[in-house]
Design an enzyme around this catalytic site. Structure first.
Site, mmCIF file in Angstrom:
data_model
loop_
_atom_site.group_PDB
_atom_site.id
_atom_site.type_symbol
_atom_site.label_atom_id
_atom_site.label_comp_id
_atom_site.label_asym_id
_atom_site.label_seq_id
_atom_site.Cartn_x
_atom_site.Cartn_y
_atom_site.Cartn_z
ATOM 1 C CG ASP A 38 -6.522 -3.108 -3.825
ATOM 2 O OD1 ASP A 38 -7.309 -2.384 -3.184
ATOM 3 O OD2 ASP A 38 -5.279 -2.938 -3.850
ATOM 4 C CB SER B 81 -0.915 -0.064 1.227
ATOM 5 O OG SER B 81 -2.126 0.545 0.966
ATOM 6 C CG HIS C 288 -5.157 -2.987 -0.242
ATOM 7 N ND1 HIS C 288 -4.672 -2.215 -1.282
ATOM 8 C CD2 HIS C 288 -4.696 -2.414 0.880
ATOM 9 C CE1 HIS C 288 -3.963 -1.231 -0.789
ATOM 10 N NE2 HIS C 288 -3.955 -1.313 0.523
#
Ligand SMILES: *[C@@H]1O[C@H](CO)[C@@H](O)[C@H](O)[C@H]1NC(C)=O
Ligand SMILES: *[C@@H]1O[C@H](CO)[C@@H](O)[C@H](O)[C@H]1NC(C)=O
Ligand SMILES: *[C@@H]1O[C@H](CO)[C@@H](O)[C@H](O)[C@H]1NC(C)=O
Length: 511
Positions: free
Chosen positions: A446, A188, A471
């Site tokens: 995601d 991320s 994700h």
């Protein structure tokens, strides 16, 4: 053979360092206080505990590095202590590779050097595993805390300067050979940091694996909900167009009810188990945001350990009892999520949400809400809106409302936020960063994948988009229920690493 860690603990900080954090770094990337971020924290905690053997001594050790508060001004002598974790168990001293797990907008716990790609791949390569907590998060908070005057020392650029300085300091502390290649890992926002660390410091970072990294900063992130919509209808994860329609109907019903009189609002309050009344437009918007977060989290964290609802189970609830009315499925979903998080009701006060962001007392565990919100206002935007025609939610959540919060909490005007986002993309190159030896890994379920690099940008800039994956799924411990694409994705990462480590052997003379 493990060298003693140099511990540079300031006496003032010692008192606050006793807590043991368990969280890893797969973070929620969202507005503070929201259900989406609470669910993200919950999932991190569950995953950190997975496979933990009680009673066995952990090879993870905590250490501290003294870092300059302002690395860009050498006359500023102030410093702070940055926490790191290290696992020497697999290390082939002194020139095995170093696997560096870069932290993002959450605290880092010992599992950061035991799991994920670094922990999993270390035995094979004889790697030293190190993780670095991001400045201003977890226990790595400079003296002066989260005051606005201090937050100007919080940015991705500062964090990257810390990474560079950590490479130098740790090499000295652990006597790491100059021929040891450093490989950066992150997921991320921290995935972006891993890619950017390689981009900006190629002499220090040999290669990087960037999982679900939204390297493109974006003010109005309406495509988030475009992917949410698509994923709800995706049969690969148990979605269907019927399910998507049921979500649309539930939110339309809510939206309609909220604009009726006080009686309807009071009835809705009890139906959706909101903590407070739903009479003001601000609180209505807050409630809608929480519920959108509930659906968003089911998509973003689809099929991950610890998630109370994924697309399949959400769709099951949405379609099971439709005869009870369009809200019934959502009500069941709310019930389940509140239960999992141990919440008595759904927070729905805008004032409380704003107060949380204004709170300057640091939170030592989990997501740093105020800090991350500051980074969205000063670097990334990422404001999730419902502008796209496919968005299944209420149209009430506008960009200007969210920008207003930057003004309210930090005194930052909308124009400056927009300018900051543009500058971030100029500085890092957005979706064409031009860094070599960075592997971008994404999942097509995601919502964040649209801001990442999805196609190889040349032979030394590979990318893979995993079908049916959410994700940062690739960073989670492997499970028998993982889709084949995820299994294959992890294999590709290992193969790519092998190639880059072999290149290091030739170029750096490492073993
Ligand atoms: C650099 O640090 C010095 C000493 O703290 C300070 O006086 C000066 O204003 C700083 N310069 C900038 C550009 O921040
Ligand atoms: C560091 O490692 C080198 C071998 O690479 C060794 O010769 C040297 O003695 C070590 N220094 C210390 C302080 O351990
Ligand atoms: C549907 O409603 C019935 C009765 O209210 C309940 O027992 C059942 O658990 C519900 N089904 C789901 C999937 O929630």
């Amino acid at each position: 053979m493990a060298p003693a860690a140099a511990v540079l603990l300031g006496p003032l900080l010692l008192a606050s360092l006793s807590g043991v954090s368990t969280t890893t770094s797969v973070f929620p990337l969202t507005l503070p206080g929201s259900l989406l971020s609470r669910l993200g924290d919950h999932i991190q905690e569950v995953q950190a505990r997975l496979g933990q053997r009680l009673g066995e001594p952990s090879p993870a050790r905590e250490g501290w590095l003294q870092q300059p508060l302002d690395p860009f001004n050498s006359s500023d002598q102030r410093s702070f202590l940055q926490r790191y974790w290290v696992n020497t168990r697999h290390w082939r001293f002194p020139d095995g590779p170093v696997f560096l797990h870069i932290g993002g907008e959450s605290s880092l716990g010992p599992s950061s050097v035991l799991k994920g790609h670094p922990g999993t791949l270390a035995p094979l390569w004889g790697a030293l595993v190190v993780s670095l907590e991001h400045r201003f998060y977890g226990h790595s908070i400079p003296p002066g805390g989260l005051d606005l005057v201090q937050l100007r020392f919080l940015s991705s650029r500062h964090a990257l300067a810390d990474v560079a300085s950590a490479c130098i300091q740790l090499s000295r502390i652990y006597n790491i050979s100059a021929s040891s290649p450093w490989i950066g890992f992150g997921g991320s926002y921290a995935g972006s940091l891993a890619a950017w660390a390689r981009l900006k410091f190629p002499h220090l970072i040999w290669a990087a694996v960037a999982s679900s990294a939204p390297v493109q900063a974006q003010l109005d992130f309406s495509s988030y909900n475009q992917v949410v919509s698509r994923s709800l209808a995706d049969p690969a994860v148990g979605g269907s167009s019927k399910c998507r329609r049921a979500v649309v109907q539930a939110f339309a019903e809510l939206d309609h009810g909220l604009s009726e009189g006080k009686e309807t609002q009071a009835a809705l309050q009890s139906e959706v188990r909101a903590c407070g009344t739903l009479e003001t437009p601000e609180d209505q918007a807050e409630l809608l945001e929480q519920l959108e977060g509930l659906v968003g989290a089911a998509v973003q964290y689809d099929q991950q350990a610890g998630v109370p609802l994924d697309v399949r189970s959400l769709c099951h609830l949405m379609l099971a009892n439709q005869s009870r009315g369009p809200l019934s499925g959502l009500q069941d979903a709310i019930q389940l999520v509140l239960q999992t998080l141990g919440l008595p009701c759904l927070p729905s006060s805008k004032a409380a949400a704003v107060a949380e962001m204004k709170d300057t007392s640091p939170q030592a565990e989990g997501l740093g809400s105020r800090q991350w919100f500051y980074q969205t206002c000063t670097e990334f935007g990422y404001y999730i809106t419902c502008k796209d025609s496919s968005c299944p939610f209420s149209r009430r959540r506008t960009l200007s409302d969210q920008l207003q919060l930057c003004a309210q909490v930090f005194g930052l005007l909308p124009a400056s936020v927009a300018e900051a986002v543009t500058r971030t993309n100029t500085y890092y190159g957005g979706q064409s960063p031009g860094a070599t030896r960075v592997f971008f890994v994404n999942g097509d379920i995601d919502p964040w994948h649209v801001l990442s690099v999805l196609q190889a940008l040349g032979s030394s800039e590979p990318a893979v988009l995993l079908r049916g994956t959410s994700h940062c799924s690739d960073m989670a411990p492997a499970q028998p229920s993982d889709p084949p694409s995820l299994h294959l994705g992890r294999q590709k990462i290992a193969q790519q690493l092998k190639i880059w480590l072999q290149e290091a052997k030739v170029d750096l003379g490492s073993v």
